[in-house]
Every structure is written in structure tokens, then in C-alpha cells.
Design a protein around this motif. Structure first.
Motif, PDB file in Angstrom:
ATOM      1  N   SER A 109       0.557 -10.928  -3.538  1.00 58.27           N
ATOM      2  CA  SER A 109       1.148 -11.561  -2.357  1.00 58.27           C
ATOM      3  C   SER A 109       0.391 -11.189  -1.091  1.00 58.27           C
ATOM      4  O   SER A 109      -0.302 -10.185  -1.014  1.00 58.27           O
ATOM      5  CB  SER A 109       2.614 -11.124  -2.221  1.00 58.27           C
ATOM      6  N   SER A 111       1.588 -10.264   1.725  1.00 59.56           N
ATOM      7  CA  SER A 111       2.171  -9.112   2.401  1.00 59.56           C
ATOM      8  C   SER A 111       3.071  -8.377   1.431  1.00 59.56           C
ATOM      9  O   SER A 111       3.354  -8.862   0.348  1.00 59.56           O
ATOM     10  CB  SER A 111       2.977  -9.558   3.631  1.00 59.56           C
ATOM     11  N   CYS A 112       3.490  -7.201   1.820  1.00 61.97           N
ATOM     12  CA  CYS A 112       4.259  -6.355   0.917  1.00 61.97           C
ATOM     13  C   CYS A 112       5.755  -6.563   1.112  1.00 61.97           C
ATOM     14  O   CYS A 112       6.421  -5.773   1.804  1.00 61.97           O
ATOM     15  CB  CYS A 112       3.889  -4.890   1.117  1.00 61.97           C
ATOM     16  N   ALA A 113       6.257  -7.620   0.554  1.00 66.15           N
ATOM     17  CA  ALA A 113       7.701  -7.840   0.560  1.00 66.15           C
ATOM     18  C   ALA A 113       8.302  -7.101  -0.626  1.00 66.15           C
ATOM     19  O   ALA A 113       7.615  -6.764  -1.584  1.00 66.15           O
ATOM     20  CB  ALA A 113       8.000  -9.326   0.474  1.00 66.15           C
ATOM     21  N   THR A 114       9.605  -6.849  -0.566  1.00 62.56           N
ATOM     22  CA  THR A 114      10.269  -6.176  -1.679  1.00 62.56           C
ATOM     23  C   THR A 114      10.334  -7.122  -2.867  1.00 62.56           C
ATOM     24  O   THR A 114      10.908  -8.216  -2.772  1.00 62.56           O
ATOM     25  CB  THR A 114      11.687  -5.747  -1.276  1.00 62.56           C
ATOM     26  N   PRO A 115       9.743  -6.741  -4.021  1.00 64.49           N
ATOM     27  CA  PRO A 115       9.742  -7.644  -5.175  1.00 64.49           C
ATOM     28  C   PRO A 115      11.117  -7.705  -5.824  1.00 64.49           C
ATOM     29  O   PRO A 115      11.950  -6.808  -5.621  1.00 64.49           O
ATOM     30  CB  PRO A 115       8.720  -6.998  -6.111  1.00 64.49           C
ATOM     31  N   ASP A 121       4.681  -5.789  -7.148  1.00 64.33           N
ATOM     32  CA  ASP A 121       3.640  -6.532  -6.442  1.00 64.33           C
ATOM     33  C   ASP A 121       2.493  -5.583  -6.102  1.00 64.33           C
ATOM     34  O   ASP A 121       2.436  -4.453  -6.592  1.00 64.33           O
ATOM     35  CB  ASP A 121       4.200  -7.227  -5.199  1.00 64.33           C
ATOM     36  N   CYS A 123       1.920  -3.793  -3.681  1.00 60.59           N
ATOM     37  CA  CYS A 123       2.288  -2.566  -2.987  1.00 60.59           C
ATOM     38  C   CYS A 123       3.136  -1.628  -3.845  1.00 60.59           C
ATOM     39  O   CYS A 123       3.291  -0.456  -3.491  1.00 60.59           O
ATOM     40  CB  CYS A 123       3.051  -2.896  -1.707  1.00 60.59           C
ATOM     41  N   THR A 124       3.682  -2.117  -4.935  1.00 59.20           N
ATOM     42  CA  THR A 124       4.578  -1.275  -5.734  1.00 59.20           C
ATOM     43  C   THR A 124       4.061  -1.014  -7.150  1.00 59.20           C
ATOM     44  O   THR A 124       4.548  -0.110  -7.822  1.00 59.20           O
ATOM     45  CB  THR A 124       5.973  -1.925  -5.831  1.00 59.20           C
ATOM     46  N   THR A 142       4.010 -11.624  -7.845  1.00 55.36           N
ATOM     47  CA  THR A 142       4.550 -10.459  -8.537  1.00 55.36           C
ATOM     48  C   THR A 142       4.281 -10.577 -10.031  1.00 55.36           C
ATOM     49  O   THR A 142       3.949 -11.653 -10.543  1.00 55.36           O
ATOM     50  CB  THR A 142       6.073 -10.329  -8.308  1.00 55.36           C
ATOM     51  N   SER A 212      -4.341 -11.924   1.823  1.00 56.65           N
ATOM     52  CA  SER A 212      -3.739 -10.623   1.527  1.00 56.65           C
ATOM     53  C   SER A 212      -4.525  -9.512   2.187  1.00 56.65           C
ATOM     54  O   SER A 212      -3.958  -8.577   2.770  1.00 56.65           O
ATOM     55  CB  SER A 212      -3.693 -10.410   0.006  1.00 56.65           C
ATOM     56  N   ASN A 215      -3.919  -9.060   5.707  1.00 61.74           N
ATOM     57  CA  ASN A 215      -2.578  -8.533   5.964  1.00 61.74           C
ATOM     58  C   ASN A 215      -2.459  -7.077   5.528  1.00 61.74           C
ATOM     59  O   ASN A 215      -1.367  -6.527   5.447  1.00 61.74           O
ATOM     60  CB  ASN A 215      -1.527  -9.367   5.242  1.00 61.74           C
TER      61      ASN A 215
END
Length: 247
Positions: A109, A111-115, A121, A123-124, A142, A212, A215
Motif C-alpha cells: 500500500s 501508506s501504512c494504514a491499519t490492515p 501490509d 508496515c506490519t 495487504t 509508496s 509516502n
């Protein structure tokens, strides 16, 4: 000339002596190296006996033949069996870790939104986690996490952060990912066990696209990917380096 004699008269014997028969001529011994080469060649399904089978088979050829020890056919049979198993192991290796040059970016993604629950994603996601990957190519935000003990499509074997501060371009990023992911694979993946399992797998990576990157998403994940979700169990060696970036 000998004449027939009447009854009771001893029969004259011809001149000469009868010697007891001598021992039969000794047959050449069968080469022990030839026997060993055949046994090891037939056991080539275990991989380790292949090299000794070739060595002993070649040595046995010099020991056998006309006027030498017997067993030339055994030596040839051992070499043939070793060659057969060698071809089989090479084919298996190509099948299980085929197309290692097929590295494709699958941008996460922007940006790092909560998956969503049970997903990860850019970031996690963590090295060592197993997941279902939609495809080896394409763009997706994701991936669905899964247990490494059950059949799954991919496992993150490590991660690195490119040195570039500005967007390097897809080709440069791919070239860096090829080198880094190969290094991480050699360090972290138990390739003999993976190849012995007979599972078709590919070395791949998931990296950010330009949006990405701009961002702030810079992590590139190296993965082992099975197109048919045939992976069962972790592909990592005990004590694999799972730090980010992988050292």
C-alpha cells in the motif's frame, strides 16, 4: 600290438602313467571396487553415495577387463546408476527452486494504514511470517497471514532497506532486490530440506512502488513463493536472522 587274451589272463596296459587331475585353473577375482561402485550407484537416491560411486566406478574400470579382474560390467552398471540418479537430483533441484531469476516487485500500500485482522501490509509484515500471496506479480495492499504449519503460498525470509533516498526506479530497485534477496536466501533458507520436499518454489520479493516510496514506505521483503501454495512448515534454518534489515 596288443592281442586279445583268454579268460583269467591279465590284460596288458598301454605304456604310460596316469596322473591324478590337477587343480582347475583359477578364475580371476571380481573387483571389490566394481562391486562397491554398483552398490553406491544404486543407492544414489540418497544423494551422498553419488560422488563415491563415480570415483570407485572409474577406478574399477582400470582394474577390470581382459586379463584383469572381473567386474567391468558391475563398474559400468554402477556408473550408469550414479549418472541416472544425478540427472534425477538435478531435475528435482530445478523443479523445487526453479526460476530463481524471477524476481518481481509486488508493491504494498501507498501508506501504512491499519490492515484488516489477520492481514499484514508493508508496515506490519515481519520476516518469518507465512501468508497467502495473491500472485507473484501485481499490486496489492495487504496479504493474508496464515500458519506456517499449514499449506501456504509464501514466507518472508528477510527484509532490507535500499540505500537510495529518492525513488530509484523500478529496474534499479529490482536489481538491488535480486542481489540482496539472494544473499538473504543463502543465509536464512534451508535449501536442502526445501529441495528434498519436492515443492516448486521461487525466490521473489515484495517492494514499494513509486507512490509508496514517496509516502515513506522503503522496506523490501524477500520471500519464498509457491505458486500452488505447496509450502508446509517454515523454510528457514534454525536461528535465521529475522532482523529488519536482515544483517
Amino acid at each position: 600290438m596288443y592281442e586279445p587274451q583268454g579268460p583269467g589272463t591279465p590284460i596288458a596296459q598301454p605304456y604310460g602313467y596316469a596322473y591324478p587331475p590337477g587343480p582347475p585353473p583359477q578364475r580371476p577375482k571380481t573387483s571389490g571396487l566394481a562391486i562397491a561402485a554398483l552398490v553406491l550407484g544404486l543407492a544414489g537416491c540418497l544423494l551422498l553415495p553419488l560422488l563415491p560411486a563415480f570415483i570407485l566406478g572409474i577406478m574399477a574400470l582400470s582394474q577390470t577387463g581382459p586379463g584383469k579382474q572381473q567386474g567391468r560390467g558391475l563398474a559400468i552398471g554402477g556408473l550408469a546408476a550414479a549418472a541416472f540418479w544425478t540427472i534425477g537430483w538435478i531435475a528435482l533441484a530445478k523443479n523445487t527452486m526453479g526460476d530463481l531469476d524471477r524476481h518481481t516487485a509486488s508493491p504494498p500500500s501507498a501508506s501504512c494504514a491499519t490492515p484488516p485482522a489477520g492481514h499484514a501490509d508493508a508496515c506490519t509484515l515481519k520476516p518469518g511470517e507465512c501468508f497467502e500471496q495473491p500472485s507473484v506479480k501485481g499490486t496489492f495492499a495487504t496479504v493474508e497471514l496464515t500458519s506456517c504449519g499449514s499449506a501456504h503460498a509464501a514466507e518472508a525470509i528477510g527484509a532490507f532497506t535500499p540505500a537510495d533516498t529518492s525513488w530509484p526506479g523500478a529496474e534499479k530497485l529490482r536489481a538491488e532486490a535480486v542481489g540482496e534477496c539472494r544473499r538473504i536466501m543463502e543465509k536464512n533458507v534451508d535449501r536442502p530440506r526445501l529441495e528434498a520436499s519436492g515443492v516448486h518454489a521461487e525466490l521473489s520479493y515484495m517492494g514499494p512502488g513509486r507512490e509508496s516510496w514517496e509516502n515513506g514506505v522503503r522496506t523490501v521483503f524477500c520471500t519464498i513463493y509457491s505458486p500452488d501454495s505447496q509450502l508446509t512448515g517454515s523454510v528457514l534454518v534454525p536461528g535465521a536472522d529475522l532482523s529488519i534489515p536482515t544483517g
